[in-house]
Write a protein that holds these residues in place. Sequence first.
Motif, PDB file in Angstrom:
ATOM      1  N   ASN A 159       0.820  -1.210   0.000  1.00 24.94           N
ATOM      2  CA  ASN A 159       0.000   0.000   0.000  1.00 24.94           C
ATOM      3  C   ASN A 159       0.858   1.266   0.000  1.00 24.94           C
ATOM      4  O   ASN A 159       0.528   2.240  -0.680  1.00 24.94           O
ATOM      5  N   ARG A 160       1.963   1.249   0.744  1.00 26.30           N
ATOM      6  CA  ARG A 160       2.872   2.407   0.733  1.00 26.30           C
ATOM      7  C   ARG A 160       3.488   2.592  -0.650  1.00 26.30           C
ATOM      8  O   ARG A 160       3.592   3.706  -1.157  1.00 26.30           O
ATOM      9  N   ARG A 161       3.901   1.486  -1.275  1.00 23.91           N
ATOM     10  CA  ARG A 161       4.484   1.549  -2.621  1.00 23.91           C
ATOM     11  C   ARG A 161       3.479   2.109  -3.615  1.00 23.91           C
ATOM     12  O   ARG A 161       3.793   3.010  -4.407  1.00 23.91           O
ATOM     13  N   LEU A 162       2.244   1.623  -3.571  1.00 20.22           N
ATOM     14  CA  LEU A 162       1.221   2.095  -4.495  1.00 20.22           C
ATOM     15  C   LEU A 162       0.905   3.574  -4.262  1.00 20.22           C
ATOM     16  O   LEU A 162       0.718   4.334  -5.226  1.00 20.22           O
ATOM     17  N   ALA A 163       0.868   3.991  -3.002  1.00 19.71           N
ATOM     18  CA  ALA A 163       0.615   5.411  -2.686  1.00 19.71           C
ATOM     19  C   ALA A 163       1.758   6.278  -3.209  1.00 19.71           C
ATOM     20  O   ALA A 163       1.524   7.365  -3.762  1.00 19.71           O
ATOM     21  N   ARG A 164       3.000   5.810  -3.040  1.00 17.35           N
ATOM     22  CA  ARG A 164       4.156   6.559  -3.540  1.00 17.35           C
ATOM     23  C   ARG A 164       4.102   6.678  -5.054  1.00 17.35           C
ATOM     24  O   ARG A 164       4.310   7.761  -5.620  1.00 17.35           O
ATOM     25  N   LEU A 165       3.769   5.589  -5.745  1.00 16.42           N
ATOM     26  CA  LEU A 165       3.681   5.623  -7.203  1.00 16.42           C
ATOM     27  C   LEU A 165       2.570   6.566  -7.662  1.00 16.42           C
ATOM     28  O   LEU A 165       2.734   7.305  -8.642  1.00 16.42           O
ATOM     29  N   GLU A 166       1.465   6.557  -6.963  1.00 15.22           N
ATOM     30  CA  GLU A 166       0.352   7.447  -7.306  1.00 15.22           C
ATOM     31  C   GLU A 166       0.742   8.905  -7.089  1.00 15.22           C
ATOM     32  O   GLU A 166       0.418   9.771  -7.919  1.00 15.22           O
ATOM     33  N   ALA A 167       1.450   9.185  -6.000  1.00 13.25           N
ATOM     34  CA  ALA A 167       1.908  10.558  -5.732  1.00 13.25           C
ATOM     35  C   ALA A 167       2.904  10.999  -6.793  1.00 13.25           C
ATOM     36  O   ALA A 167       2.849  12.152  -7.264  1.00 13.25           O
ATOM     37  N   GLU A 168       3.811  10.117  -7.190  1.00 16.55           N
ATOM     38  CA  GLU A 168       4.778  10.456  -8.239  1.00 16.55           C
ATOM     39  C   GLU A 168       4.073  10.719  -9.564  1.00 16.55           C
ATOM     40  O   GLU A 168       4.431  11.653 -10.292  1.00 16.55           O
ATOM     41  N   LYS A 169       3.057   9.938  -9.873  1.00 13.00           N
ATOM     42  CA  LYS A 169       2.289  10.133 -11.105  1.00 13.00           C
ATOM     43  C   LYS A 169       1.579  11.484 -11.076  1.00 13.00           C
ATOM     44  O   LYS A 169       1.598  12.229 -12.065  1.00 13.00           O
ATOM     45  N   ALA A 170       0.967  11.809  -9.943  1.00 17.25           N
ATOM     46  CA  ALA A 170       0.268  13.093  -9.811  1.00 17.25           C
ATOM     47  C   ALA A 170       1.246  14.255  -9.946  1.00 17.25           C
ATOM     48  O   ALA A 170       0.934  15.269 -10.589  1.00 17.25           O
ATOM     49  N   GLU A 171       2.440  14.104  -9.387  1.00 17.86           N
ATOM     50  CA  GLU A 171       3.455  15.145  -9.491  1.00 17.86           C
ATOM     51  C   GLU A 171       3.905  15.333 -10.943  1.00 17.86           C
ATOM     52  O   GLU A 171       4.055  16.460 -11.417  1.00 17.86           O
ATOM     53  N   ARG A 172       4.107  14.243 -11.673  1.00 17.41           N
ATOM     54  CA  ARG A 172       4.479  14.323 -13.094  1.00 17.41           C
ATOM     55  C   ARG A 172       3.386  15.020 -13.907  1.00 17.41           C
ATOM     56  O   ARG A 172       3.674  15.870 -14.747  1.00 17.41           O
ATOM     57  N   GLN A 173       2.138  14.647 -13.622  1.00 17.55           N
ATOM     58  CA  GLN A 173       1.032  15.267 -14.355  1.00 17.55           C
ATOM     59  C   GLN A 173       0.944  16.761 -14.065  1.00 17.55           C
ATOM     60  O   GLN A 173       0.687  17.552 -14.973  1.00 17.55           O
ATOM     61  N   LEU A 174       1.184  17.144 -12.827  1.00 18.12           N
ATOM     62  CA  LEU A 174       1.167  18.561 -12.466  1.00 18.12           C
ATOM     63  C   LEU A 174       2.278  19.317 -13.204  1.00 18.12           C
ATOM     64  O   LEU A 174       2.044  20.399 -13.748  1.00 18.12           O
ATOM     65  N   ARG A 175       3.477  18.734 -13.231  1.00 14.02           N
ATOM     66  CA  ARG A 175       4.589  19.367 -13.955  1.00 14.02           C
ATOM     67  C   ARG A 175       4.272  19.505 -15.446  1.00 14.02           C
ATOM     68  O   ARG A 175       4.573  20.525 -16.064  1.00 14.02           O
ATOM     69  N   GLN A 176       3.654  18.476 -16.026  1.00 11.91           N
ATOM     70  CA  GLN A 176       3.284  18.528 -17.440  1.00 11.91           C
ATOM     71  C   GLN A 176       2.260  19.638 -17.690  1.00 11.91           C
ATOM     72  O   GLN A 176       2.369  20.387 -18.667  1.00 11.91           O
ATOM     73  N   LYS A 177       1.274  19.763 -16.814  1.00  9.42           N
ATOM     74  CA  LYS A 177       0.275  20.824 -16.959  1.00  9.42           C
ATOM     75  C   LYS A 177       0.915  22.195 -16.838  1.00  9.42           C
ATOM     76  O   LYS A 177       0.581  23.111 -17.598  1.00  9.42           O
ATOM     77  N   GLN A 178       1.836  22.334 -15.889  1.00  9.79           N
ATOM     78  CA  GLN A 178       2.528  23.615 -15.714  1.00  9.79           C
ATOM     79  C   GLN A 178       3.359  23.949 -16.948  1.00  9.79           C
ATOM     80  O   GLN A 178       3.388  25.094 -17.403  1.00  9.79           O
ATOM     81  N   MET A 179       4.025  22.955 -17.503  1.00  5.78           N
ATOM     82  CA  MET A 179       4.852  23.168 -18.688  1.00  5.78           C
ATOM     83  C   MET A 179       3.979  23.552 -19.884  1.00  5.78           C
ATOM     84  O   MET A 179       4.311  24.476 -20.637  1.00  5.78           O
ATOM     85  N   LEU A 180       2.844  22.881 -20.042  1.00  2.72           N
ATOM     86  CA  LEU A 180       1.930  23.218 -21.129  1.00  2.72           C
ATOM     87  C   LEU A 180       1.388  24.630 -20.966  1.00  2.72           C
ATOM     88  O   LEU A 180       1.260  25.375 -21.950  1.00  2.72           O
ATOM     89  N   ALA A 181       1.073  25.000 -19.732  1.00  2.00           N
ATOM     90  CA  ALA A 181       0.572  26.358 -19.472  1.00  2.00           C
ATOM     91  C   ALA A 181       1.631  27.389 -19.842  1.00  2.00           C
ATOM     92  O   ALA A 181       1.312  28.433 -20.439  1.00  2.00           O
ATOM     93  N   LYS A 182       2.894  27.128 -19.517  1.00  2.00           N
ATOM     94  CA  LYS A 182       3.986  28.049 -19.872  1.00  2.00           C
ATOM     95  C   LYS A 182       4.140  28.145 -21.382  1.00  2.00           C
ATOM     96  O   LYS A 182       4.341  29.232 -21.931  1.00  2.00           O
ATOM     97  N   LEU A 183       4.063  26.995 -22.077  1.00  2.00           N
ATOM     98  CA  LEU A 183       4.186  26.989 -23.537  1.00  2.00           C
ATOM     99  C   LEU A 183       3.039  27.776 -24.179  1.00  2.00           C
ATOM    100  O   LEU A 183       3.265  28.557 -25.122  1.00  2.00           O
ATOM    101  N   ARG A 184       1.824  27.569 -23.689  1.00  2.00           N
ATOM    102  CA  ARG A 184       0.663  28.282 -24.221  1.00  2.00           C
ATOM    103  C   ARG A 184       0.813  29.791 -23.979  1.00  2.00           C
ATOM    104  O   ARG A 184       0.500  30.599 -24.852  1.00  2.00           O
ATOM    105  N   SER A 185       1.283  30.130 -22.786  1.00  2.00           N
ATOM    106  CA  SER A 185       1.476  31.532 -22.444  1.00  2.00           C
ATOM    107  C   SER A 185       2.552  32.174 -23.330  1.00  2.00           C
ATOM    108  O   SER A 185       2.381  33.281 -23.845  1.00  2.00           O
TER     109      SER A 185
END
Length: 190
Positions: A159-185
């Motif tokens: 459960n800890r491993r799965l939670a860590r993987l989910e948090a890492e995935k959410a962090e990657r998605q957030l970075r991707q959204k931020q990068m896309l927002a910067k590119l659009r801007s």
Amino acid sequence: MTATETALADRIDAVLPQTQCGKCGYAGCRPYAEAISSGDADINQCPPGGANGIRLLADLLGVAAKPLNPAFGVERLRLIAVINEAECIGCTKCLPPCPTDAILGAAKHMHTVITELCTGCELCVAPCPMNCIAMVPADNADWTPEDAGRARLRYQARNRRLARLEAEKAERQLRQKQMLAKLRSAKKNA
């Protein structure tokens, strides 16, 4: 949950078999323990624990033991999963439901069960499209408190491993959204 219910749930969880099978109607042993401690579940809903488990719960709670409720299954000898390796296509559908990571394998490669880690929960059987997983009697039919303790630790680690993987995935998605927002801007300002 109150502190008293949490402490009681800890003691109840300590006597449950830690198969994490869900046969009790709850998502695992801890949720079942919490339901018992809060009065939402009865002590006779755990087929893997069987009559001995019901007796332990009754003694712990100071109530009368009762027969296993057949609506939740029947008590039987301990089983373990075995994969017919010649029929396994490596689809990986058996991996996610295993509560203790007892199945070893990778996509498009044959899988196998690490017998010592298998709790006999049967959760891997239904997702298998090849019907190549069978539940067979364990060589050692006795599931000891030590086995339950090891299974609990493996379940918690998973459960800890799965939670860590989910948090890492959410962090990657957030970075991707931020990068896309910067590119659009930048594109908009160009």
